[in-house]
Design a protein around this motif. Structure first.
Motif, short mmCIF file in Angstrom:
data_model
loop_
_atom_site.label_atom_id
_atom_site.label_comp_id
_atom_site.label_asym_id
_atom_site.label_seq_id
_atom_site.Cartn_x
_atom_site.Cartn_y
_atom_site.Cartn_z
N GLU A 1 0.85 -1.18 0.00
CA GLU A 1 0.00 0.00 0.00
C GLU A 1 0.89 1.23 0.00
O GLU A 1 1.81 1.35 0.81
CB GLU A 1 -0.89 0.04 1.25
N LYS A 2 0.61 2.16 -0.93
CA LYS A 2 1.35 3.42 -0.96
C LYS A 2 0.45 4.46 -1.59
O LYS A 2 0.03 4.32 -2.74
CB LYS A 2 2.65 3.29 -1.75
N ASP A 3 0.12 5.50 -0.83
CA ASP A 3 -0.73 6.56 -1.34
C ASP A 3 -0.32 7.87 -0.66
O ASP A 3 -0.44 8.00 0.55
CB ASP A 3 -2.20 6.25 -1.06
N PRO A 4 0.17 8.84 -1.42
CA PRO A 4 0.61 10.10 -0.80
C PRO A 4 -0.55 10.97 -0.35
O PRO A 4 -0.38 11.83 0.51
CB PRO A 4 1.40 10.78 -1.91
N LYS A 5 -1.77 10.77 -0.92
CA LYS A 5 -2.91 11.59 -0.55
C LYS A 5 -4.19 10.77 -0.65
O LYS A 5 -5.02 10.98 -1.54
CB LYS A 5 -3.01 12.84 -1.43
N LEU A 6 -4.35 9.84 0.26
CA LEU A 6 -5.57 9.04 0.31
C LEU A 6 -6.66 9.86 1.00
O LEU A 6 -6.51 10.24 2.16
CB LEU A 6 -5.33 7.74 1.07
N THR A 7 -7.76 10.14 0.31
CA THR A 7 -8.83 10.98 0.84
C THR A 7 -10.12 10.17 0.91
O THR A 7 -10.50 9.50 -0.04
CB THR A 7 -9.03 12.22 -0.06
N PHE A 8 -10.78 10.24 2.06
CA PHE A 8 -12.07 9.55 2.22
C PHE A 8 -12.85 10.20 3.35
O PHE A 8 -12.31 10.98 4.14
CB PHE A 8 -11.86 8.06 2.51
#
Length: 382
Positions: A130-137
Protein backbone atom coordinates in the motif's frame (compact mmCIF):
# COMPACT_ATOMS: atom_id res chain seq x y z
CA UNK A 1 21.12 -3.15 -22.44
CA UNK A 2 20.34 -5.69 -25.13
CA UNK A 3 16.77 -6.92 -25.31
CA UNK A 4 16.24 -10.65 -24.70
CA UNK A 5 13.21 -12.43 -26.13
CA UNK A 6 10.59 -13.30 -23.52
CA UNK A 7 10.27 -16.90 -24.64
CA UNK A 8 13.82 -17.57 -23.49
CA UNK A 9 13.08 -16.49 -19.93
CA UNK A 10 12.24 -18.94 -17.17
CA UNK A 11 8.81 -18.62 -15.58
CA UNK A 12 10.14 -18.21 -12.05
CA UNK A 13 11.00 -14.51 -12.27
CA UNK A 14 10.62 -12.94 -8.80
CA UNK A 15 8.09 -10.17 -8.28
CA UNK A 16 9.88 -6.81 -8.70
CA UNK A 17 7.76 -5.11 -6.05
CA UNK A 18 8.90 -7.60 -3.43
CA UNK A 19 12.48 -7.17 -4.46
CA UNK A 20 12.33 -3.40 -4.38
CA UNK A 21 10.58 -3.35 -1.02
CA UNK A 22 12.96 -5.72 0.67
CA UNK A 23 16.00 -3.52 1.25
CA UNK A 24 16.32 -2.24 4.78
CA UNK A 25 18.65 0.78 5.04
CA UNK A 26 21.25 0.50 7.70
CA UNK A 27 22.98 -2.62 6.45
CA UNK A 28 20.53 -5.40 7.38
CA UNK A 29 17.28 -6.78 6.03
CA UNK A 30 13.85 -7.35 7.52
CA UNK A 31 13.36 -10.96 8.51
CA UNK A 32 12.05 -13.07 5.68
CA UNK A 33 12.56 -10.34 3.06
CA UNK A 34 14.03 -11.11 -0.36
CA UNK A 35 17.31 -9.43 -1.23
CA UNK A 36 17.50 -6.16 -3.16
CA UNK A 37 17.78 -6.72 -6.91
CA UNK A 38 16.34 -9.54 -8.99
CA UNK A 39 18.23 -12.06 -11.03
CA UNK A 40 16.55 -13.30 -14.18
CA UNK A 41 18.06 -16.44 -15.70
CA UNK A 42 18.06 -17.15 -19.40
CA UNK A 43 18.98 -20.27 -21.28
CA UNK A 44 21.81 -18.70 -23.27
CA UNK A 45 23.57 -16.51 -22.36
CA UNK A 46 23.22 -16.09 -18.58
CA UNK A 47 22.20 -12.48 -17.89
CA UNK A 48 21.51 -10.51 -14.72
CA UNK A 49 19.22 -7.48 -14.73
CA UNK A 50 19.47 -5.27 -11.65
CA UNK A 51 16.25 -3.81 -10.26
CA UNK A 52 16.20 -0.03 -9.73
CA UNK A 53 16.89 1.08 -6.15
CA UNK A 54 13.90 2.00 -3.97
CA UNK A 55 12.87 5.63 -3.93
CA UNK A 56 14.35 7.72 -1.15
CA UNK A 57 10.94 8.05 0.50
CA UNK A 58 10.69 4.28 0.75
CA UNK A 59 14.25 4.07 2.08
CA UNK A 60 13.35 6.44 4.90
CA UNK A 61 10.15 4.50 5.56
CA UNK A 62 12.09 1.24 5.94
CA UNK A 63 14.52 2.93 8.33
CA UNK A 64 11.63 4.02 10.54
CA UNK A 65 10.02 0.61 10.18
CA UNK A 66 13.22 -1.11 11.29
CA UNK A 67 13.32 1.07 14.42
CA UNK A 68 9.72 0.21 15.28
CA UNK A 69 10.20 -3.51 14.69
CA UNK A 70 13.27 -3.55 16.93
CA UNK A 71 14.28 -6.99 18.20
CA UNK A 72 11.18 -8.71 16.79
CA UNK A 73 12.91 -8.74 13.39
CA UNK A 74 9.61 -8.21 11.59
CA UNK A 75 7.50 -10.84 13.38
CA UNK A 76 4.07 -9.24 13.75
CA UNK A 77 2.93 -11.87 16.23
CA UNK A 78 5.36 -10.45 18.77
CA UNK A 79 4.28 -6.87 18.04
CA UNK A 80 0.69 -7.73 18.95
CA UNK A 81 2.00 -8.49 22.47
CA UNK A 82 4.80 -5.89 22.66
CA UNK A 83 5.01 -3.05 25.17
CA UNK A 84 4.72 0.56 24.00
CA UNK A 85 1.82 -0.03 21.64
CA UNK A 86 -1.65 1.43 22.35
CA UNK A 87 -4.69 -0.74 21.66
CA UNK A 88 -7.18 0.92 19.32
CA UNK A 89 -9.65 -1.96 19.73
CA UNK A 90 -10.41 -4.02 22.82
CA UNK A 91 -9.53 -7.30 21.12
CA UNK A 92 -5.92 -6.05 20.63
CA UNK A 93 -6.17 -6.80 16.91
CA UNK A 94 -5.54 -3.16 15.98
CA UNK A 95 -2.66 -1.37 17.70
CA UNK A 96 -0.92 1.99 17.34
CA UNK A 97 2.68 3.16 17.84
CA UNK A 98 2.98 6.95 18.07
CA UNK A 99 5.87 8.37 16.02
CA UNK A 100 5.09 12.10 16.15
CA UNK A 101 2.37 13.88 18.09
CA UNK A 102 -0.20 16.02 16.33
CA UNK A 103 -1.85 19.37 17.06
CA UNK A 104 -3.75 18.34 20.19
CA UNK A 105 -6.93 16.57 21.23
CA UNK A 106 -9.16 19.23 19.66
CA UNK A 107 -7.77 18.37 16.22
CA UNK A 108 -9.05 14.77 16.11
CA UNK A 109 -11.34 14.08 13.12
CA UNK A 110 -15.02 13.35 13.67
CA UNK A 111 -17.36 10.93 11.92
CA UNK A 112 -18.58 12.37 8.64
CA UNK A 113 -15.53 14.56 8.10
CA UNK A 114 -13.22 14.14 5.13
CA UNK A 115 -9.60 13.26 5.87
CA UNK A 116 -6.46 13.03 3.77
CA UNK A 117 -3.66 10.63 4.72
CA UNK A 118 -0.18 9.79 3.60
CA UNK A 119 -0.03 6.00 3.72
CA UNK A 120 2.52 3.22 3.35
CA UNK A 121 1.79 -0.39 4.30
CA UNK A 122 3.76 -3.64 4.37
CA UNK A 123 3.16 -7.32 4.88
CA UNK A 124 5.09 -9.27 7.50
CA UNK A 125 7.82 -10.17 4.99
CA UNK A 126 8.45 -6.49 4.26
CA UNK A 127 6.63 -6.36 0.92
CA UNK A 128 5.23 -2.89 0.26
CA UNK A 129 1.58 -3.39 -0.74
CA UNK A 130 0.00 0.00 0.00
CA UNK A 131 1.35 3.42 -0.96
CA UNK A 132 -0.73 6.56 -1.34
CA UNK A 133 0.61 10.10 -0.80
CA UNK A 134 -2.91 11.59 -0.55
CA UNK A 135 -5.57 9.04 0.31
CA UNK A 136 -8.83 10.98 0.84
CA UNK A 137 -12.07 9.55 2.22
CA UNK A 138 -15.02 10.41 4.46
CA UNK A 139 -14.99 8.74 7.85
CA UNK A 140 -17.57 6.04 8.54
CA UNK A 141 -18.76 5.65 4.97
CA UNK A 142 -16.98 2.35 4.40
CA UNK A 143 -14.57 3.66 1.75
CA UNK A 144 -11.50 2.03 3.32
CA UNK A 145 -10.65 -0.92 5.55
CA UNK A 146 -11.66 -0.72 9.20
CA UNK A 147 -8.06 -0.44 10.38
CA UNK A 148 -7.81 2.97 8.71
CA UNK A 149 -11.33 4.07 9.70
CA UNK A 150 -10.72 3.30 13.39
CA UNK A 151 -7.04 4.17 13.48
CA UNK A 152 -7.47 7.62 11.97
CA UNK A 153 -10.22 8.51 14.45
CA UNK A 154 -7.66 7.96 17.23
CA UNK A 155 -5.17 10.38 15.62
CA UNK A 156 -4.61 14.14 15.74
CA UNK A 157 -4.03 16.42 12.78
CA UNK A 158 -0.35 16.21 11.80
CA UNK A 159 0.21 13.01 13.79
CA UNK A 160 2.39 10.22 12.42
CA UNK A 161 1.71 6.72 13.72
CA UNK A 162 2.24 3.09 12.83
CA UNK A 163 -0.96 1.01 12.76
CA UNK A 164 -0.62 -2.75 13.17
CA UNK A 165 -3.74 -4.66 12.15
CA UNK A 166 -4.70 -8.30 11.97
CA UNK A 167 -6.72 -9.59 9.03
CA UNK A 168 -9.90 -8.87 11.03
CA UNK A 169 -9.62 -5.14 10.38
CA UNK A 170 -7.84 -5.42 7.03
CA UNK A 171 -8.71 -7.70 4.09
CA UNK A 172 -10.07 -10.66 6.01
CA UNK A 173 -9.92 -14.30 5.04
CA UNK A 174 -10.05 -13.48 1.33
CA UNK A 175 -7.11 -11.08 1.17
CA UNK A 176 -6.82 -8.85 -1.88
CA UNK A 177 -5.73 -10.18 -5.22
CA UNK A 178 -2.99 -10.22 -6.28
CA UNK A 179 -0.80 -8.76 -3.57
CA UNK A 180 -2.35 -9.40 -0.13
CA UNK A 181 -2.79 -13.07 0.86
CA UNK A 182 -5.61 -14.45 2.98
CA UNK A 183 -5.56 -13.82 6.75
CA UNK A 184 -2.72 -11.30 6.32
CA UNK A 185 -1.70 -8.84 9.03
CA UNK A 186 -0.49 -5.44 7.85
CA UNK A 187 1.66 -2.66 9.29
CA UNK A 188 0.91 0.88 8.11
CA UNK A 189 2.65 4.17 8.60
CA UNK A 190 -0.04 6.85 8.55
CA UNK A 191 0.33 10.65 8.50
CA UNK A 192 -2.89 12.62 9.03
CA UNK A 193 -2.42 15.51 6.61
CA UNK A 194 -5.79 17.23 6.45
CA UNK A 195 -9.25 17.32 8.05
CA UNK A 196 -12.18 19.03 6.34
CA UNK A 197 -15.94 19.02 6.58
CA UNK A 198 -17.43 16.68 3.99
CA UNK A 199 -18.37 18.39 0.73
CA UNK A 200 -21.83 19.97 0.45
CA UNK A 201 -23.45 17.79 -2.18
CA UNK A 202 -25.90 20.56 -3.03
CA UNK A 203 -22.99 22.73 -4.18
CA UNK A 204 -21.34 20.06 -6.30
CA UNK A 205 -21.93 20.25 -10.06
CA UNK A 206 -23.42 17.14 -11.71
CA UNK A 207 -19.98 16.00 -12.90
CA UNK A 208 -18.68 16.15 -9.31
CA UNK A 209 -21.64 14.17 -7.97
CA UNK A 210 -21.24 11.56 -10.70
CA UNK A 211 -17.53 11.16 -9.95
CA UNK A 212 -18.14 10.81 -6.20
CA UNK A 213 -21.04 8.42 -6.74
CA UNK A 214 -18.96 6.26 -9.07
CA UNK A 215 -16.34 5.84 -6.34
CA UNK A 216 -19.02 4.58 -3.95
CA UNK A 217 -20.47 2.23 -6.56
CA UNK A 218 -17.04 0.77 -7.33
CA UNK A 219 -16.52 0.21 -3.63
CA UNK A 220 -19.84 -1.60 -3.58
CA UNK A 221 -18.72 -3.80 -6.47
CA UNK A 222 -15.56 -4.63 -4.51
CA UNK A 223 -17.69 -5.82 -1.56
CA UNK A 224 -20.16 -7.66 -3.80
CA UNK A 225 -17.40 -9.71 -5.43
CA UNK A 226 -16.21 -10.64 -1.94
CA UNK A 227 -19.78 -11.71 -1.03
CA UNK A 228 -20.00 -8.90 1.54
CA UNK A 229 -23.50 -8.03 0.48
CA UNK A 230 -24.51 -5.78 3.39
CA UNK A 231 -21.50 -3.51 2.80
CA UNK A 232 -22.15 -3.60 -0.94
CA UNK A 233 -25.77 -2.49 -0.50
CA UNK A 234 -24.69 0.30 1.85
CA UNK A 235 -22.18 1.58 -0.74
CA UNK A 236 -24.77 1.50 -3.54
CA UNK A 237 -27.28 3.39 -1.41
CA UNK A 238 -24.68 6.06 -0.62
CA UNK A 239 -23.97 6.35 -4.35
CA UNK A 240 -27.68 6.90 -5.02
CA UNK A 241 -27.99 9.57 -2.33
CA UNK A 242 -25.08 11.47 -3.87
CA UNK A 243 -26.69 11.43 -7.32
CA UNK A 244 -30.09 12.51 -5.99
CA UNK A 245 -28.96 15.07 -3.42
CA UNK A 246 -31.62 17.70 -2.62
CA UNK A 247 -30.82 21.34 -3.23
CA UNK A 248 -28.43 20.67 -6.08
CA UNK A 249 -28.52 22.95 -9.10
CA UNK A 250 -30.77 21.54 -11.84
CA UNK A 251 -28.73 19.78 -14.52
CA UNK A 252 -28.94 20.51 -18.23
CA UNK A 253 -30.51 17.80 -20.47
CA UNK A 254 -27.18 16.11 -21.22
CA UNK A 255 -26.20 16.06 -17.54
CA UNK A 256 -29.65 14.78 -16.58
CA UNK A 257 -29.26 11.86 -18.98
CA UNK A 258 -25.86 10.97 -17.51
CA UNK A 259 -27.18 11.22 -13.94
CA UNK A 260 -30.05 8.88 -14.80
CA UNK A 261 -27.67 6.40 -16.42
CA UNK A 262 -25.66 6.19 -13.19
CA UNK A 263 -28.83 5.97 -11.10
CA UNK A 264 -29.93 2.94 -13.12
CA UNK A 265 -26.59 1.23 -12.55
CA UNK A 266 -26.71 1.88 -8.81
CA UNK A 267 -30.31 0.71 -8.49
CA UNK A 268 -29.68 -2.49 -10.42
CA UNK A 269 -26.59 -3.19 -8.34
CA UNK A 270 -28.55 -2.47 -5.18
CA UNK A 271 -31.24 -4.95 -6.29
CA UNK A 272 -28.59 -7.64 -6.77
CA UNK A 273 -27.24 -7.10 -3.25
CA UNK A 274 -30.76 -7.07 -1.80
CA UNK A 275 -31.47 -10.38 -3.51
CA UNK A 276 -28.45 -11.96 -1.83
CA UNK A 277 -29.75 -10.61 1.49
CA UNK A 278 -33.26 -11.97 0.72
CA UNK A 279 -34.80 -8.50 1.10
CA UNK A 280 -37.32 -9.16 -1.64
CA UNK A 281 -39.66 -6.21 -1.07
CA UNK A 282 -36.66 -3.91 -1.42
CA UNK A 283 -35.63 -5.74 -4.60
CA UNK A 284 -39.03 -4.99 -6.11
CA UNK A 285 -38.77 -1.32 -5.06
CA UNK A 286 -35.33 -1.04 -6.68
CA UNK A 287 -36.57 -2.66 -9.90
CA UNK A 288 -39.58 -0.32 -10.02
CA UNK A 289 -37.26 2.67 -9.52
CA UNK A 290 -35.15 1.50 -12.45
CA UNK A 291 -38.20 1.06 -14.66
CA UNK A 292 -39.46 4.52 -13.71
CA UNK A 293 -36.25 5.93 -15.22
CA UNK A 294 -35.81 3.36 -17.99
CA UNK A 295 -38.97 1.36 -18.82
CA UNK A 296 -36.97 -0.79 -21.26
CA UNK A 297 -34.33 -2.00 -18.80
CA UNK A 298 -34.21 -5.76 -19.37
CA UNK A 299 -32.34 -6.53 -16.16
CA UNK A 300 -34.98 -4.86 -13.99
CA UNK A 301 -37.83 -6.40 -15.99
CA UNK A 302 -36.34 -9.88 -15.65
CA UNK A 303 -35.79 -9.55 -11.90
CA UNK A 304 -39.24 -8.10 -11.33
CA UNK A 305 -40.95 -10.77 -13.42
CA UNK A 306 -39.08 -13.60 -11.73
CA UNK A 307 -39.82 -12.21 -8.27
CA UNK A 308 -43.53 -11.79 -9.07
CA UNK A 309 -43.60 -15.39 -10.29
CA UNK A 310 -42.08 -16.56 -7.02
CA UNK A 311 -44.85 -14.69 -5.18
CA UNK A 312 -47.52 -16.39 -7.27
CA UNK A 313 -48.47 -13.25 -9.24
CA UNK A 314 -48.41 -15.29 -12.43
CA UNK A 315 -50.33 -13.02 -14.79
CA UNK A 316 -48.42 -9.87 -13.85
CA UNK A 317 -45.15 -11.81 -13.99
CA UNK A 318 -46.07 -13.07 -17.47
CA UNK A 319 -46.75 -9.52 -18.69
CA UNK A 320 -43.45 -8.21 -17.32
CA UNK A 321 -41.40 -11.08 -18.73
CA UNK A 322 -43.03 -10.73 -22.15
CA UNK A 323 -41.95 -7.09 -22.22
CA UNK A 324 -38.40 -8.23 -21.43
CA UNK A 325 -38.57 -10.86 -24.19
CA UNK A 326 -39.65 -8.28 -26.76
CA UNK A 327 -36.52 -6.28 -25.94
CA UNK A 328 -34.16 -9.27 -25.89
CA UNK A 329 -35.80 -12.12 -27.83
CA UNK A 330 -32.65 -14.28 -27.82
CA UNK A 331 -32.16 -14.39 -24.03
CA UNK A 332 -32.66 -17.99 -22.91
CA UNK A 333 -33.32 -17.11 -19.26
CA UNK A 334 -36.41 -15.09 -20.16
CA UNK A 335 -37.71 -17.89 -22.37
CA UNK A 336 -37.14 -20.33 -19.51
CA UNK A 337 -39.09 -18.23 -17.00
CA UNK A 338 -42.01 -17.81 -19.39
CA UNK A 339 -42.04 -21.54 -20.14
CA UNK A 340 -41.97 -22.32 -16.42
CA UNK A 341 -44.96 -20.03 -15.85
CA UNK A 342 -46.88 -21.61 -18.73
CA UNK A 343 -46.20 -25.15 -17.46
CA UNK A 344 -47.26 -24.17 -13.96
CA UNK A 345 -50.54 -22.77 -15.27
CA UNK A 346 -51.12 -26.10 -17.08
CA UNK A 347 -50.17 -28.06 -13.95
CA UNK A 348 -47.03 -29.56 -15.50
CA UNK A 349 -43.76 -30.14 -13.57
CA UNK A 350 -41.00 -27.55 -13.82
CA UNK A 351 -37.77 -28.15 -15.75
CA UNK A 352 -34.26 -27.41 -14.39
CA UNK A 353 -33.36 -23.72 -14.33
CA UNK A 354 -30.93 -22.38 -16.98
CA UNK A 355 -27.27 -21.97 -16.12
CA UNK A 356 -25.72 -18.66 -15.11
CA UNK A 357 -24.25 -18.34 -18.62
CA UNK A 358 -27.80 -18.00 -20.00
CA UNK A 359 -28.77 -15.20 -17.61
CA UNK A 360 -29.03 -11.57 -18.81
CA UNK A 361 -26.25 -9.39 -17.43
CA UNK A 362 -26.22 -5.62 -17.24
CA UNK A 363 -23.23 -4.00 -18.93
CA UNK A 364 -20.61 -2.69 -16.49
CA UNK A 365 -21.69 -5.14 -13.77
CA UNK A 366 -19.03 -6.95 -11.73
CA UNK A 367 -18.87 -10.70 -12.20
CA UNK A 368 -19.35 -12.55 -8.93
CA UNK A 369 -18.97 -16.21 -7.97
CA UNK A 370 -22.17 -18.23 -8.03
CA UNK A 371 -23.14 -18.77 -4.41
CA UNK A 372 -26.73 -19.67 -3.55
CA UNK A 373 -28.12 -17.73 -0.60
CA UNK A 374 -31.81 -18.37 -1.29
CA UNK A 375 -34.17 -20.35 -3.44
CA UNK A 376 -34.58 -17.23 -5.58
CA UNK A 377 -31.73 -17.39 -8.11
CA UNK A 378 -30.02 -14.08 -8.77
CA UNK A 379 -29.73 -13.51 -12.52
CA UNK A 380 -26.05 -12.76 -12.35
CA UNK A 381 -24.44 -10.14 -10.14
CA UNK A 382 -25.10 -6.44 -9.67
Amino acid sequence: MAQVRKKEAEASEPCPSRAAAAESPGGRELAGSPRLGRAVKFLLPHTTIEAPPPQEEERQFYRRLEQVLGPTQGRFEELFRAQGWADVTEDKSLRKWLVREGHGEASRPQAGQEVTLKLLGVLEDGTLVEKDPKLTFILEQGDVIQALELGVQSMQLGEVSFLLTSFLYAYGHLGRDPDIPSDASLLYEVTLLQIRDSPDLGLLPPSGRISLSKQKRERGNFHFQREEYQQAMHAYQLALRILDSPGAAPPDPEEEEELQEHQVKCLNNCAAAQLKLQRFAEVLASCNAVLHIDPHNVKALYRKGKLLAEWGEDQEAMNVLKRALQLEPSTKAIHAELSKLARRQRGQPERPAPTAMDQPRLQDEPVQPAVGHSAWTDPGGP
